[in-house]
Scaffold this motif. Sequence first.
Motif, PDB file in Angstrom:
ATOM      1  N   GLY A   1       0.765  -1.230  -0.014  1.00 39.00           N
ATOM      2  CA  GLY A   1      -0.175  -0.120  -0.104  1.00 39.00           C
ATOM      3  C   GLY A   1       0.761   1.276   0.076  1.00 39.00           C
ATOM      4  N   GLY A   2       0.353   2.106  -0.361  1.00 38.09           N
ATOM      5  CA  GLY A   2       0.956   3.472  -0.470  1.00 38.09           C
ATOM      6  C   GLY A   2      -0.059   4.659  -0.271  1.00 38.09           C
ATOM      7  N   ASN A   3       0.502   5.963  -0.199  1.00 39.96           N
ATOM      8  CA  ASN A   3      -0.257   7.203  -0.237  1.00 39.96           C
ATOM      9  C   ASN A   3       0.825   8.287  -0.660  1.00 39.96           C
ATOM     10  OD1 ASN A   3       1.273   8.551   2.407  1.00 39.96           O
ATOM     11  ND2 ASN A   3       0.635   6.435   3.087  1.00 39.96           N
ATOM     12  N   LEU A   4       0.240   9.418  -1.209  1.00 41.33           N
ATOM     13  CA  LEU A   4       1.043  10.350  -1.849  1.00 41.33           C
ATOM     14  C   LEU A   4       2.074   9.848  -2.932  1.00 41.33           C
ATOM     15  CD1 LEU A   4       0.715  13.712  -1.143  1.00 41.33           C
ATOM     16  CD2 LEU A   4       3.064  13.378  -0.150  1.00 41.33           C
ATOM     17  N   LEU A   5       1.410   9.022  -3.629  1.00 35.73           N
ATOM     18  CA  LEU A   5       1.996   8.100  -4.794  1.00 35.73           C
ATOM     19  C   LEU A   5       2.153   8.782  -5.962  1.00 35.73           C
ATOM     20  CD1 LEU A   5       0.133   4.758  -4.185  1.00 35.73           C
ATOM     21  CD2 LEU A   5       2.620   5.369  -3.322  1.00 35.73           C
ATOM     22  N   ALA A   6       3.148   8.638  -6.887  1.00 25.88           N
ATOM     23  CA  ALA A   6       3.098   9.317  -8.093  1.00 25.88           C
ATOM     24  C   ALA A   6       1.923   8.798  -8.893  1.00 25.88           C
ATOM     25  CB  ALA A   6       4.415   8.750  -8.815  1.00 25.88           C
ATOM     26  N   ASN A   7       1.486   7.654  -8.740  1.00 28.50           N
ATOM     27  CA  ASN A   7       0.685   6.914  -9.685  1.00 28.50           C
ATOM     28  C   ASN A   7      -0.049   5.828  -8.961  1.00 28.50           C
ATOM     29  OD1 ASN A   7       1.649   4.331 -10.967  1.00 28.50           O
ATOM     30  ND2 ASN A   7       3.229   5.750 -11.341  1.00 28.50           N
ATOM     31  N   GLU A   8      -1.468   5.282  -9.293  1.00 30.97           N
ATOM     32  CA  GLU A   8      -2.037   4.395  -8.759  1.00 30.97           C
ATOM     33  C   GLU A   8      -1.713   3.112  -9.064  1.00 30.97           C
ATOM     34  OE1 GLU A   8      -6.000   4.482  -9.788  1.00 30.97           O
ATOM     35  OE2 GLU A   8      -6.507   6.159  -8.636  1.00 30.97           O
ATOM     36  N   GLY A   9      -0.450   2.917  -9.781  1.00 25.33           N
ATOM     37  CA  GLY A   9      -0.012   1.584 -10.093  1.00 25.33           C
ATOM     38  C   GLY A   9       1.294   1.015  -9.510  1.00 25.33           C
ATOM     39  N   VAL A  10       1.740   2.056  -8.313  1.00 20.82           N
ATOM     40  CA  VAL A  10       2.808   1.555  -7.740  1.00 20.82           C
ATOM     41  C   VAL A  10       2.710   0.349  -6.834  1.00 20.82           C
ATOM     42  CG1 VAL A  10       4.255   2.627  -5.966  1.00 20.82           C
ATOM     43  CG2 VAL A  10       3.646   3.905  -7.826  1.00 20.82           C
ATOM     44  N   PRO A  11       1.646   0.332  -5.890  1.00 17.26           N
ATOM     45  CA  PRO A  11       1.439  -0.817  -5.193  1.00 17.26           C
ATOM     46  C   PRO A  11       1.368  -2.381  -5.952  1.00 17.26           C
ATOM     47  CG  PRO A  11       0.100   0.824  -4.227  1.00 17.26           C
ATOM     48  CD  PRO A  11       0.648   1.382  -5.572  1.00 17.26           C
ATOM     49  N   GLN A  12       0.758  -2.100  -7.024  1.00 14.58           N
ATOM     50  CA  GLN A  12       0.659  -3.271  -7.821  1.00 14.58           C
ATOM     51  C   GLN A  12       2.043  -3.866  -8.429  1.00 14.58           C
ATOM     52  OE1 GLN A  12      -2.293  -5.290  -8.233  1.00 14.58           O
ATOM     53  NE2 GLN A  12      -0.601  -6.801  -8.797  1.00 14.58           N
ATOM     54  N   ALA A  13       2.685  -2.866  -8.805  1.00 14.04           N
ATOM     55  CA  ALA A  13       4.030  -3.118  -9.234  1.00 14.04           C
ATOM     56  C   ALA A  13       5.049  -3.828  -8.205  1.00 14.04           C
ATOM     57  CB  ALA A  13       4.871  -1.648  -9.591  1.00 14.04           C
ATOM     58  N   ILE A  14       4.731  -3.174  -6.892  1.00 15.01           N
ATOM     59  CA  ILE A  14       5.571  -3.607  -5.717  1.00 15.01           C
ATOM     60  C   ILE A  14       5.071  -5.489  -5.510  1.00 15.01           C
ATOM     61  CG2 ILE A  14       5.712  -3.909  -3.293  1.00 15.01           C
ATOM     62  CD1 ILE A  14       5.529  -0.717  -3.677  1.00 15.01           C
ATOM     63  N   VAL A  15       3.982  -5.434  -5.595  1.00 10.08           N
ATOM     64  CA  VAL A  15       3.395  -7.024  -5.637  1.00 10.08           C
ATOM     65  C   VAL A  15       3.935  -7.816  -6.584  1.00 10.08           C
ATOM     66  CG1 VAL A  15       1.267  -8.370  -5.537  1.00 10.08           C
ATOM     67  CG2 VAL A  15       1.414  -6.498  -3.981  1.00 10.08           C
ATOM     68  N   ASP A  16       3.634  -7.332  -7.998  1.00 11.86           N
ATOM     69  CA  ASP A  16       4.348  -8.095  -8.881  1.00 11.86           C
ATOM     70  C   ASP A  16       5.807  -8.192  -8.747  1.00 11.86           C
ATOM     71  OD1 ASP A  16       1.653  -7.990  -9.837  1.00 11.86           O
ATOM     72  OD2 ASP A  16       2.012  -6.469 -11.412  1.00 11.86           O
ATOM     73  N   GLY A  17       6.684  -7.331  -8.455  1.00  9.42           N
ATOM     74  CA  GLY A  17       8.106  -7.301  -8.362  1.00  9.42           C
ATOM     75  C   GLY A  17       8.537  -8.420  -7.297  1.00  9.42           C
ATOM     76  N   PHE A  18       7.535  -8.455  -6.139  1.00  9.48           N
ATOM     77  CA  PHE A  18       7.982  -9.450  -5.121  1.00  9.48           C
ATOM     78  C   PHE A  18       7.729 -10.860  -5.509  1.00  9.48           C
ATOM     79  CE2 PHE A  18       6.293 -12.189  -1.558  1.00  9.48           C
ATOM     80  CZ  PHE A  18       7.577 -12.164  -0.677  1.00  9.48           C
ATOM     81  N   LEU A  19       6.414 -11.086  -6.259  1.00 11.61           N
ATOM     82  CA  LEU A  19       6.049 -12.522  -6.892  1.00 11.61           C
ATOM     83  C   LEU A  19       6.997 -12.766  -7.938  1.00 11.61           C
ATOM     84  CD1 LEU A  19       2.312 -11.858  -7.057  1.00 11.61           C
ATOM     85  CD2 LEU A  19       3.601 -13.114  -5.277  1.00 11.61           C
ATOM     86  N   ALA A  20       7.742 -11.824  -8.859  1.00  8.92           N
ATOM     87  CA  ALA A  20       8.427 -12.471  -9.826  1.00  8.92           C
ATOM     88  C   ALA A  20       9.714 -12.629  -9.200  1.00  8.92           C
ATOM     89  CB  ALA A  20       8.809 -11.319 -10.658  1.00  8.92           C
TER      90      ALA A  20
END
Length: 224
Positions: free
Chosen positions: A115-134
């Motif tokens: 999760g995140g707040n004051l983000l550059a865009n809404e895709g950041v948390p999904q990118a983090i999850v995807d990065g972890f799983l990959a």
Amino acid sequence: MTFSLVARCAETGMFGIAISSSSPAVAARCSYARAGVGAVASQNVTDPTLGPLTLDLMEQGASATEAIAAIVAQGRFIEYRQVLAVDGTGDTAIHSGPNSLGIWTQAQADNVASGGNLLANEGVPQAIVDGFLAASGHLGDRLIAAMRSGLAAGGEAGPVHSAGLKIVDMVAWPVADLRCDWTEDCPIEAVAKTWDVYKPQLDAYVQRALDPRAAPSYGVPGDE
């Protein structure tokens, strides 16, 4: 002002959290983990009591979902808080209050939540999850890879200045608790560099605590 992930290693049972923010010393206020129980991030206008309380609920038998629901029901000013949890079964749960700052969003899968707040865009948390799983390897390596993925996806709306990585595993203390409390450079890379140094010595530090007679030396003055 923050983006983070909580995660469980399905193979080892380790729990970990990695976090970064434009605020100083974010990991000191926002990252919580307990061996055999889970990991929690408490962020966005932070209430540091929510991390230990969530862990207490999970240690008493609540799932991550149940613990977060209880936190939402009883927490003060919960509309300002963002809380992420993962438990011993890999269940994950997130509360993001409607008064979270700026662009805020979340993503989750089995064994990982971001999760995140004051983000550059809404895709950041999904990118983090995807990065972890990959990613593969040690849980610490996967946490670092996930945070790098979040940063590459845009990260926070402004520059980040602090970061941290915490891992727990079978003993009562964190086996890794690495922090960069303030830098004008990239704090995630500062923590990653520290992890590269610390990772080969992690098991030895645990061994020194459990039975120093069998612990290897690393050439520290006075350590023979």
